[in-house]
Write an enzyme that holds these catalytic residues in place. Structure first.
Site, PDB file in Angstrom:
ATOM      1  N   VAL A 273      -6.652  -6.411   4.939  1.00  9.56           N
ATOM      2  CA  VAL A 273      -7.283  -6.208   3.631  1.00  9.56           C
ATOM      3  C   VAL A 273      -6.400  -6.706   2.484  1.00  9.56           C
ATOM      4  CG1 VAL A 273      -8.739  -4.287   4.358  1.00  9.56           C
ATOM      5  CG2 VAL A 273      -6.435  -3.828   3.490  1.00  9.56           C
TER       6      VAL A 273
ATOM      7  N   VAL B  73       0.199  -8.716   0.448  1.00  3.17           N
ATOM      8  CA  VAL B  73       0.141  -9.473  -0.803  1.00  3.17           C
ATOM      9  C   VAL B  73       0.120  -8.533  -2.003  1.00  3.17           C
ATOM     10  CG1 VAL B  73      -1.249 -11.076  -2.174  1.00  3.17           C
ATOM     11  CG2 VAL B  73      -0.940 -11.473   0.263  1.00  3.17           C
TER      12      VAL B  73
ATOM     13  N   LYS C 244       9.183  -1.630   5.501  1.00  2.00           N
ATOM     14  CA  LYS C 244       8.097  -1.743   6.490  1.00  2.00           C
ATOM     15  C   LYS C 244       8.532  -0.903   7.689  1.00  2.00           C
ATOM     16  CE  LYS C 244       4.289  -3.758   8.151  1.00  2.00           C
ATOM     17  NZ  LYS C 244       2.972  -3.781   7.493  1.00  2.00           N
TER      18      LYS C 244
ATOM     19  N   THR D  99       3.953  -4.711  13.786  1.00  2.00           N
ATOM     20  CA  THR D  99       3.395  -4.996  15.102  1.00  2.00           C
ATOM     21  C   THR D  99       2.777  -6.388  15.124  1.00  2.00           C
ATOM     22  OG1 THR D  99       1.203  -4.083  14.586  1.00  2.00           O
ATOM     23  CG2 THR D  99       2.862  -2.552  15.422  1.00  2.00           C
TER      24      THR D  99
ATOM     25  N   GLY E 197      -7.702  -6.206  -2.247  1.00  2.00           N
ATOM     26  CA  GLY E 197      -6.599  -7.041  -1.794  1.00  2.00           C
ATOM     27  C   GLY E 197      -6.881  -8.523  -1.714  1.00  2.00           C
ATOM     28  N   SER E 198      -8.161  -8.912  -1.660  1.00  2.00           N
ATOM     29  CA  SER E 198      -8.496 -10.335  -1.551  1.00  2.00           C
ATOM     30  C   SER E 198      -9.847 -10.568  -2.216  1.00  2.00           C
ATOM     31  CB  SER E 198      -8.528 -10.761  -0.080  1.00  2.00           C
ATOM     32  OG  SER E 198      -8.782 -12.144   0.048  1.00  2.00           O
TER      33      SER E 198
ATOM     34  N   GLY F 172      -6.042 -16.000  -1.360  1.00  2.00           N
ATOM     35  CA  GLY F 172      -5.153 -17.155  -1.372  1.00  2.00           C
ATOM     36  C   GLY F 172      -3.907 -16.976  -2.211  1.00  2.00           C
TER      37      GLY F 172
END
Length: 231
Positions: free
Chosen positions: A12, A16, A36, A40, A169-170, A201
């Protein structure tokens, strides 16, 4: 300050968005660290999420506690790798250690809020609870996001965790009807503020371009100047 970043699911745009928050804080002169706890789906010598963060925000401090090659929930991936999982207490302790030398520590989860870190049931929610840290939720733009966002908000509220807000998120270059309506509906169904929408992007941009996009994509609470279209 410590801020926990989770998502309503995988892919999601958590990394970024984490980088965007870090970029604005760093541009304002803050010392920033990104943790982090569990990575995985990445091999020992492959770049993980923190590589993307450091590429977009040069100079940011980073730390990864566990890495497991299978693209699965951290508890499952650790079990399959025969490795010790990352427990919530270890993640919280690492965040506090980073806070000693940072003005802002961002803790990026794996997948959603309740994805298990250990077979005993440790989750990112437990990390946030241990740290008494607010949680920023990254969500998708299109159909289905209202349900997963409301469920995440409900899970946070049930645990007494502070939801700082949601960020898309995008955000697509050509949003459809569902995406446009979701900008209005997300705050309604979650009871939390919508704090931005990062263009799809953005993670491929150079650092200088990225911080500019971040400034236009995140709200004032996160260091930017974004406002919802109807604000």
């Amino acid at each position: 300050m410590i801020l926990v970043v989770t998502g309503t699911g995988t892919d999601v745009g958590k990394t970024v968005v984490t980088a965007a928050v870090a970029a604005l804080a760093a541009a304002g002169g803050a010392r920033v660290a990104v943790l982090k706890p569990a990575q995985t789906g990445v091999g020992p010598d492959e770049p993980g999420d923190l590589a993307d963060v450091t590429r977009l925000v040069p100079g940011v401090a980073t730390r990864e506690l566990g890495r497991f090659p299978d693209p699965l929930a951290p508890a499952t991936a650790a079990r399959r790798a025969g490795a010790a999982p990352v427990c919530a207490a270890a993640a919280a302790a690492a965040a506090r250690e980073l806070e000693a030398d940072a003005d802002l520590v961002l803790v990026e989860g794996a997948g959603g809020l309740l994805v298990r870190f250990t077979d005993d049931g440790d989750t990112l929610a437990d990390v946030a609870a241990a740290l008494r840290a607010p949680v920023l939720v990254v969500t998708a733009a299109g159909l289905g996001t209202l349900n997963t966002s409301e469920l995440t908000a409900e899970a946070l509220a049930r645990r007494g965790l502070d939801c700082l807000g949601f960020v898309v998120g995008s955000w697509p270059a050509e949003p459809g009807l569902a995406e446009r309506c979701n900008l209005h509906d997300l705050p309604v169904v979650t009871g939390a503020r919508l704090l931005g929408a990062v263009p799809e992007g953005a993670g491929a941009l150079a650092p200088g371009e990225f911080v500019t996009v971040a400034r236009h994509s995140l709200a004032a609470e996160l260091g930017g100047g974004w406002q919802t279209p109807d604000a």
